[in-house]
Design an enzyme around this catalytic site. Structure first.
Site, mmCIF file in Angstrom:
data_model
loop_
_atom_site.group_PDB
_atom_site.id
_atom_site.type_symbol
_atom_site.label_atom_id
_atom_site.label_comp_id
_atom_site.label_asym_id
_atom_site.label_seq_id
_atom_site.Cartn_x
_atom_site.Cartn_y
_atom_site.Cartn_z
ATOM 1 N N ALA A 46 -2.522 16.291 11.264
ATOM 2 C CA ALA A 46 -3.284 16.093 10.027
ATOM 3 C C ALA A 46 -2.393 16.313 8.819
ATOM 4 O O ALA A 46 -2.513 15.614 7.802
ATOM 5 C CB ALA A 46 -4.475 17.047 9.989
ATOM 6 N N GLY B 158 -1.623 23.099 17.732
ATOM 7 C CA GLY B 158 -2.967 23.533 17.360
ATOM 8 C C GLY B 158 -3.106 24.014 15.938
ATOM 9 O O GLY B 158 -4.128 24.614 15.587
ATOM 10 N N LEU B 159 -2.099 23.743 15.093
ATOM 11 C CA LEU B 159 -2.146 24.194 13.706
ATOM 12 C C LEU B 159 -2.376 23.059 12.718
ATOM 13 O O LEU B 159 -2.270 23.247 11.513
ATOM 14 C CB LEU B 159 -0.843 24.926 13.349
ATOM 15 C CG LEU B 159 -0.577 26.219 14.112
ATOM 16 C CD1 LEU B 159 0.801 26.762 13.765
ATOM 17 C CD2 LEU B 159 -1.641 27.256 13.814
ATOM 18 N N GLY B 160 -2.668 21.878 13.217
ATOM 19 C CA GLY B 160 -2.978 20.762 12.328
ATOM 20 C C GLY B 160 -1.761 20.056 11.773
ATOM 21 O O GLY B 160 -1.825 19.506 10.671
ATOM 22 N N THR B 161 -0.635 20.032 12.524
ATOM 23 C CA THR B 161 0.546 19.339 12.014
ATOM 24 C C THR B 161 0.320 17.830 11.921
ATOM 25 O O THR B 161 0.831 17.180 11.008
ATOM 26 C CB THR B 161 1.786 19.627 12.875
ATOM 27 O OG1 THR B 161 1.485 19.362 14.258
ATOM 28 C CG2 THR B 161 2.234 21.072 12.722
ATOM 29 N N ASP C 54 -9.689 18.905 10.355
ATOM 30 C CA ASP C 54 -8.295 19.212 10.039
ATOM 31 C C ASP C 54 -7.859 18.568 8.725
ATOM 32 O O ASP C 54 -7.265 19.234 7.868
ATOM 33 C CB ASP C 54 -7.385 18.743 11.167
ATOM 34 C CG ASP C 54 -7.467 19.640 12.390
ATOM 35 O OD1 ASP C 54 -8.366 20.489 12.456
ATOM 36 O OD2 ASP C 54 -6.627 19.472 13.304
#
Length: 336
Positions: free
Chosen positions: A128, A123-126, A170
């Site tokens: 993207a 959920g931290l945009g890895t 993101d």
């Protein structure tokens, strides 16, 4: 430092006596404060870049090689008969990188190395970050100078190709950096002048973001009127949150909006029993605000910053992350 012929703006290192061109892109990861999933349907959202990061390093090689010493992927299975990787997370990273190379028509073989300070798919945009970092580093490696606007646009296009459904939030947030508001029904974005202090951590997810997006899409198809009313309510609270942040951030009211946003996301089926339990417990403990952040089905949980929130998250074995805000987006550097 020796200079590579025709590549004087890049760095050169040695591997086996051969001069190598090396480019590195560092991408700040992000937290979604308000509006996840609703933003896919053109409602507003707010996201911010934090000190956790993902780095993509591209260097000369005689063939394409992808290396990731820090993206620990669970459940890897390989079909040796067909030489096929049977791991959703591994295949996803590969597909993102391959799609970037296809976009640039794989003009030059390279070693692509990906490092992250956090686990993938939390959920931290890895995801993207992999796209933005690879677009940024590989384009520079090819002597193509892209603007931030071009990096954001290309990255979003690639995410859509792979996932089928995706908002620009993101990829755009990680490209530009900062505390960013995405307005309703617009391709634009707005940097918010304000500050939100957050305590956050993540737990294991049960589904990928792409799977959750399709689950939400099915709810929309089942009852469009009900779905529209839910995401409209999310859009309204996002705009209220934006005003609060710009006015200095009344934490009590901002926290209440976080709880409401979580409840609306629960109604869309994107939360998980464990995250719901954490958020419910946070409210019982008097923590000002708490909600799921990002794709859902586990992953990241954010709360208004407090020691109590950190203790609560740790009690559920959540991995605490560095939420210090950063105002820079992707940066491209040379390695000496």
């Amino acid at each position: 430092m020796k200079l590579c012929k025709g590549k004087t703006f890049l760095s050169c290192t040695q591997r086996g006596g051969k001069l190598l061109v090396v480019v590195e892109a560092k991408v700040p990861l992000k937290l979604t404060l308000f509006g996840e999933h609703a933003v896919v349907y053109n409602k507003p959202a707010i996201a911010m870049t934090i000190s956790e990061s993902l780095t993509v390093r591209v260097s000369d090689n005689d063939k394409f090689v992808l290396v990731s010493p820090s993206l620990h992927v669970r459940g890897v299975k390989v079909d040796l008969n067909e030489m096929k990787v049977e791991s959703d997370e591994t295949k996803k990273v590969l597909r993102y990188v391959i799609e970037v190379l296809n976009y640039f028509e794989m003009k030059k073989p390279a070693r692509i190395e990906i490092d992250s300070t956090v686990e993938p798919s939390v959920g931290l945009g890895t995801s993207a970050g992999v796209i933005v970092g690879t677009v940024s580093a590989y384009s520079k490696f090819l002597n193509i100078d892209l603007s931030k606007d071009e990096i954001a646009h290309i990255s979003h296009e690639i995410e859509l190709r792979v996932q089928g459904i995706a908002s620009r939030m993101d990829t755009y947030t990680e490209t530009y950096g900062g505390l960013i508001y995405f307005p309703e029904g617009s391709n634009g974005y707005e940097i918010i002048r304000g500050n939100v202090s957050i305590t956050a951590g993540y737990i294991r997810r049960s589904m990928t973001t792409a799977d959750v997006l399709w689950r939400v899409r099915r709810i929309r198809e089942y009852d469009r009127q009900l779905f529209d009313s839910i995401i409209s309510a999310i859009g309204e609270l996002v705009d209220r949150a934006k005003l609060l942040i710009m006015e200095g951030g009344n934490e009590d009211e901002l926290g209440l909006l976080m709880y409401v946003n979580h409840g609306l996301l629960f109604s869309l089926g994107i939360t998980s029993p464990e995250v719901d339990e954490i958020v419910s417990r946070a409210r019982q403990l008097g923590i000002k605000g708490c909600k799921v952040s990002g794709g859902g089905a586990g992953g990241s949980i954010i709360c208004i910053k407090s020691n109590e929130a950190e203790v609560l998250l740790k009690s559920y074995n959540a991995k605490i992350i560095n939420t210090s805000p950063v105002n820079r987006g992707v940066t491209i550097t040379v390695i000496n």
